[in-house]
Write a protein that holds these residues in place. Structure first.
Motif, PDB file in Angstrom:
ATOM      1  N   LYS A   1      -0.460  85.466  -1.195  1.00 26.23           N
ATOM      2  CA  LYS A   1      -0.163  85.384   0.236  1.00 26.23           C
ATOM      3  C   LYS A   1      -0.608  86.691   0.891  1.00 26.23           C
ATOM      4  O   LYS A   1      -0.101  87.736   0.461  1.00 26.23           O
ATOM      5  CB  LYS A   1       1.331  85.171   0.460  1.00 26.23           C
ATOM      6  CG  LYS A   1       1.739  85.300   1.939  1.00 26.23           C
ATOM      7  CD  LYS A   1       3.226  85.191   2.138  1.00 26.23           C
ATOM      8  CE  LYS A   1       3.571  85.375   3.613  1.00 26.23           C
ATOM      9  NZ  LYS A   1       4.984  85.218   3.894  1.00 26.23           N
TER      10      LYS A   1
ATOM     11  N   ARG B   1      12.035  70.375   9.401  1.00 27.18           N
ATOM     12  CA  ARG B   1      12.855  71.540   9.766  1.00 27.18           C
ATOM     13  C   ARG B   1      13.668  71.263  11.032  1.00 27.18           C
ATOM     14  O   ARG B   1      14.835  71.600  11.116  1.00 27.18           O
ATOM     15  CB  ARG B   1      11.962  72.751  10.043  1.00 27.18           C
ATOM     16  CG  ARG B   1      11.462  73.433   8.826  1.00 27.18           C
ATOM     17  CD  ARG B   1      10.806  74.739   9.258  1.00 27.18           C
ATOM     18  NE  ARG B   1      10.716  75.691   8.165  1.00 27.18           N
ATOM     19  CZ  ARG B   1       9.755  75.688   7.248  1.00 27.18           C
ATOM     20  NH1 ARG B   1       8.810  74.768   7.284  1.00 27.18           N
ATOM     21  NH2 ARG B   1       9.745  76.587   6.295  1.00 27.18           N
TER      22      ARG B   1
ATOM     23  N   ASN C   1      16.534  77.676  10.734  1.00 32.79           N
ATOM     24  CA  ASN C   1      17.433  77.750   9.593  1.00 32.79           C
ATOM     25  C   ASN C   1      18.665  76.885   9.713  1.00 32.79           C
ATOM     26  O   ASN C   1      19.284  76.814  10.759  1.00 32.79           O
ATOM     27  CB  ASN C   1      17.912  79.186   9.399  1.00 32.79           C
ATOM     28  CG  ASN C   1      16.906  79.952   8.598  1.00 32.79           C
ATOM     29  OD1 ASN C   1      16.031  79.348   7.988  1.00 32.79           O
ATOM     30  ND2 ASN C   1      17.028  81.247   8.603  1.00 32.79           N
TER      31      ASN C   1
ATOM     32  N   GLN D   1      10.461  85.523  -6.489  1.00 41.67           N
ATOM     33  CA  GLN D   1      10.853  84.173  -6.111  1.00 41.67           C
ATOM     34  C   GLN D   1      10.080  83.201  -7.004  1.00 41.67           C
ATOM     35  O   GLN D   1       8.880  83.386  -7.219  1.00 41.67           O
ATOM     36  CB  GLN D   1      10.506  83.934  -4.644  1.00 41.67           C
ATOM     37  CG  GLN D   1      11.351  82.879  -3.999  1.00 41.67           C
ATOM     38  CD  GLN D   1      11.158  82.794  -2.491  1.00 41.67           C
ATOM     39  OE1 GLN D   1      10.385  83.552  -1.903  1.00 41.67           O
ATOM     40  NE2 GLN D   1      11.847  81.870  -1.876  1.00 41.67           N
TER      41      GLN D   1
ATOM     42  N   ILE E   1       4.227  81.616   0.611  1.00 40.59           N
ATOM     43  CA  ILE E   1       5.001  81.475  -0.629  1.00 40.59           C
ATOM     44  C   ILE E   1       5.446  80.025  -0.769  1.00 40.59           C
ATOM     45  O   ILE E   1       5.219  79.381  -1.795  1.00 40.59           O
ATOM     46  CB  ILE E   1       6.208  82.439  -0.630  1.00 40.59           C
ATOM     47  CG1 ILE E   1       5.711  83.889  -0.612  1.00 40.59           C
ATOM     48  CG2 ILE E   1       7.086  82.181  -1.854  1.00 40.59           C
ATOM     49  CD1 ILE E   1       6.797  84.935  -0.469  1.00 40.59           C
ATOM     50  N   GLU E   2       6.067  79.501   0.271  1.00 38.62           N
ATOM     51  CA  GLU E   2       6.460  78.089   0.262  1.00 38.62           C
ATOM     52  C   GLU E   2       5.227  77.224   0.490  1.00 38.62           C
ATOM     53  O   GLU E   2       4.224  77.691   1.024  1.00 38.62           O
ATOM     54  CB  GLU E   2       7.488  77.819   1.368  1.00 38.62           C
ATOM     55  CG  GLU E   2       8.763  78.637   1.272  1.00 38.62           C
ATOM     56  CD  GLU E   2       9.683  78.219   0.143  1.00 38.62           C
ATOM     57  OE1 GLU E   2       9.495  77.120  -0.418  1.00 38.62           O
ATOM     58  OE2 GLU E   2      10.593  79.002  -0.180  1.00 38.62           O
TER      59      GLU E   2
HETATM   60  P1  XMP Z   1       6.528  81.974   3.441  1.00 35.15           P
HETATM   61  O1  XMP Z   1       6.465  80.579   2.955  1.00 35.15           O
HETATM   62  O2  XMP Z   1       6.445  82.094   4.929  1.00 35.15           O
HETATM   63  O3  XMP Z   1       7.956  82.511   3.039  1.00 35.15           O
HETATM   64  O4  XMP Z   1       5.534  82.866   2.738  1.00 35.15           O
HETATM   65  C1  XMP Z   1       8.386  83.853   3.115  1.00 35.15           C
HETATM   66  C2  XMP Z   1       9.837  83.893   2.718  1.00 35.15           C
HETATM   67  O5  XMP Z   1      10.613  83.172   3.674  1.00 35.15           O
HETATM   68  C3  XMP Z   1      11.276  82.080   3.068  1.00 35.15           C
HETATM   69  N1  XMP Z   1      11.209  80.936   3.986  1.00 35.15           N
HETATM   70  C4  XMP Z   1      12.219  80.543   4.757  1.00 35.15           C
HETATM   71  N2  XMP Z   1      13.455  81.064   4.886  1.00 35.15           N
HETATM   72  N3  XMP Z   1      13.957  79.387   6.468  1.00 35.15           N
HETATM   73  C5  XMP Z   1      14.309  80.471   5.725  1.00 35.15           C
HETATM   74  O6  XMP Z   1      15.439  80.940   5.818  1.00 35.15           O
HETATM   75  C6  XMP Z   1      12.729  78.806   6.408  1.00 35.15           C
HETATM   76  O7  XMP Z   1      12.423  77.845   7.098  1.00 35.15           O
HETATM   77  C7  XMP Z   1      11.810  79.432   5.499  1.00 35.15           C
HETATM   78  N4  XMP Z   1      10.518  79.188   5.160  1.00 35.15           N
HETATM   79  C8  XMP Z   1      10.176  80.121   4.233  1.00 35.15           C
HETATM   80  C9  XMP Z   1      10.545  81.819   1.767  1.00 35.15           C
HETATM   81  O8  XMP Z   1      11.386  81.190   0.808  1.00 35.15           O
HETATM   82  C10 XMP Z   1      10.116  83.208   1.373  1.00 35.15           C
HETATM   83  O9  XMP Z   1      11.158  83.910   0.735  1.00 35.15           O
END
Ligand code: XMP
Length: 518
Positions: free
Chosen positions: A510, A292, A344, A439, A515-516
């Protein structure tokens, strides 16, 4: 334009109230409860909604309903804490209930009144205090077994209070109550349409920018595309957009972004093919946060270089949307819920020395999409599912190589195709289709396992499929996808994507998982 002011006492549902009001095509804004009167009244509201909140009215320093609200002579609807604050301000009395009332309850509305239909209905309650003595002029409109005053009103003054939450879907006739308040009691006209939003934005952008030049960074996401399209409508060729192709987008996305912006919208677009540079920088990197960081930094450097080549325009388009604005100013509720900060692509630091143009600053995500459609952006771009800024880099676990990205793209495209064909990809606002997946994507795992294809043993990589249902992405459940769809997807992936011999389905929710995968 007719508007409603929502006074925010810190309710977790405050934004939801605003979204409901906007669904009636009436513009509204949220104001923290202690916002100066002049600022709220500058909106020229036709009425006020006082939100719920976590406090108790008798606590020291408890938020209060300010006197200008009553002096305005405008209709007021108090919800939960808002009702209690209104009661106190009007000389009534509030007391702590012996028992907290939380969850579904049944109320009975006996009195015919302008706010709510009569009869017995389910509502969502969440309160500790209750109304002990009504203010003068009020009558009880509805009661429940635990709340003698579930709703109250002074029909002459157009003051109303609800002990329950009409803004949540668990109160099925809540939308009708809010509609009656906004449309029939406040007489607010439905003037907040995609066309009027576009018209207003154009005027605002033209006024802000004048003859100066503007730059925009295209990420491939909905917000930056819609913001850019709006600015393009407003100032035409004073705008230049930069699209840095990092190589981390899904199948066909980079081509779509280019063709939509350049050909359909006529945006002056500088496409920077930085795929090799990004791959080079990511070589040998396995650690998610490191990926990242590298992507974020390299993006900024690439963007800066091209901005300089364009003579450093005066303004930068930023796709900030209303929830970001509200969350950064609200009573510290929402901030507490953030679990992970995101680095981001497209998130640019403030020291780049641009003045900002933020055409989406007052829009909710659904409104951004509707405006996008009205501007002529294709549905496949406008209704896209969320996609992380660092893109496929955080779905390609382990080292990122062109071959592995290719595998991931292929598997992801097949999964998306199958879900789309089955009508299971949620393309619309979540509450319209609550059963669809919010998603869904493929993840490439850095794991080799043994398989057999024909008479040959294979030793190849594994793809995980992830599909979730969620309202807000803070919590999520794994989607119960039909087995035959999963079987078809798995079979297609191992047959059509070289280098993959195994497919698994992620069945964690979750929390505890995210999610990711990275
Ligand atoms: P997680 O993985 O935290 O994701 O459960 C929750 C939502 O956020 C998105 N996501 C990101 N969006 N930059 C983003 O703009 C990132 O680094 C990032 N990491 C996770 C993920 O797709 C889900 O919708």
């Amino acid at each position: 334009m007719d508007t409603i002011a929502i006074i925010d006492f810190g309710s977790q549902y405050a934004q939801l109230i605003a979204r409901r009001v906007r669904e009636f095509q009436v513009y509204c804004e949220l104001f923290p409860w202690d916002t100066p009167a002049e600022k709220v009244m500058a909106l020229r509201p036709k009425g006020f909604i006082l939100s719920g909140g976590p406090a108790s009215v008798y606590e020291t320093d408890a938020p209060q309903a300010a006197s200008y609200l009553l002096e305005s002579g405008l209709p007021i609807l108090g919800i939960c804490y808002g009702m209690q604050a209104l009661t106190l301000a009007l000389g009534g009395q509030v007391a702590a209930s012996a028992k907290r009332e939380f969850g579904l309850a049944e109320i009975e509305t006996t009195l015919v009144n302008p706010l709510m239909p009569t009869g017995t209905r389910k509502v969502w309650m969440s309160h500790g205090d209750r109304i002990e003595q009504l203010p003068d002029g009020f009558t009880v409109l509805a009661h429940s077994s635990h709340s003698p005053v579930a709703a109250m009103g002074d029909v002459n003054k157009k003051y109303y209070g609800l002990q329950f939450h009409p803004e949540v879907r668990h109160t099925p006739h809540g939308e009708e109550i809010l509609r009656r308040f906004v449309v029939e009691i406040c007489h607010a006209k439905p003037e907040w349409t995609p066309e009027s939003i576009i018209q207003q934005s154009i005027e605002r952008i033209q006024k802000q920018v004048g003859e100066q030049t503007v730059l925009s960074a295209i990420s491939g996401g909905v917000d930056s595309a819609v913001a850019t399209a709006l600015v393009q409508r407003a100032i035409g060729d004073q705008l230049t957009a930069i699209f840095v192709d990092t190589g981390m987008l899904r199948q066909g996305e980079a081509a779509q972004v280019k063709s939509v912006l350049q050909q359909s919208l006529g945006v002056e677009l500088v496409v920077v093919d930085a795929i090799d540079t990004f791959l080079q920088a990511l070589r040998g990197v396995n650690e998610p946060e490191e990926k990242r960081r590298i992507i974020g930094e390299l993006f900024i450097r690439t963007f800066e270089k091209h901005a300089r080549q364009l003579g450093h325009p005066n303004f930068l388009v930023q796709g900030t949307i209303y929830p970001d604005v509200v969350e950064s100013s609200a009573p510290d509720r929402a901030k507490a819920h953030r679990i992970k900060t995101h680095h981001n692509v497209g998130g640019l630091p403030s020291d780049l020395n641009f003045k900002l143009v933020e055409p989406l600053r007052y829009l909710f995500k659904d409104e951004v999409r509707l405006v996008g459609e009205a501007l002529g952006l294709p549905a496949s771009l406008v209704w896209r599912q969320p996609f992380p800024g660092p893109g496929l880099a955080v779905r390609c676990l382990g080292e990122i190589t062109p071959e592995r990205l290719q595998r991931l793209r292929g598997a992801d495209a097949i999964f998306t195709e199958e879900l789309t064909a089955a009508g299971l990809l949620r393309m619309q606002h979540c509450e319209e289709n609550p059963t669809g997946t919010a998603q869904a994507f493929a993840v490439l795992l850095p794991v080799h396992s043994v398989g057999v294809m024909g008479d040959q043993r294979t030793y190849q990589e594994c793809v995980a499929l992830r599909a979730v249902t969620t309202e807000d992405f803070m919590t999520a459940d794994w989607a119960r996808l039909p087995h035959d769809l999963l079987a078809r997807t798995a079979s297609r992936i191992v047959n059509e994507v070289a280098g993959v011999n195994r497919v698994v389905y992620d069945i964690t929710s979750k929390p505890p998982a995210t999610i990711e995968w990275e």
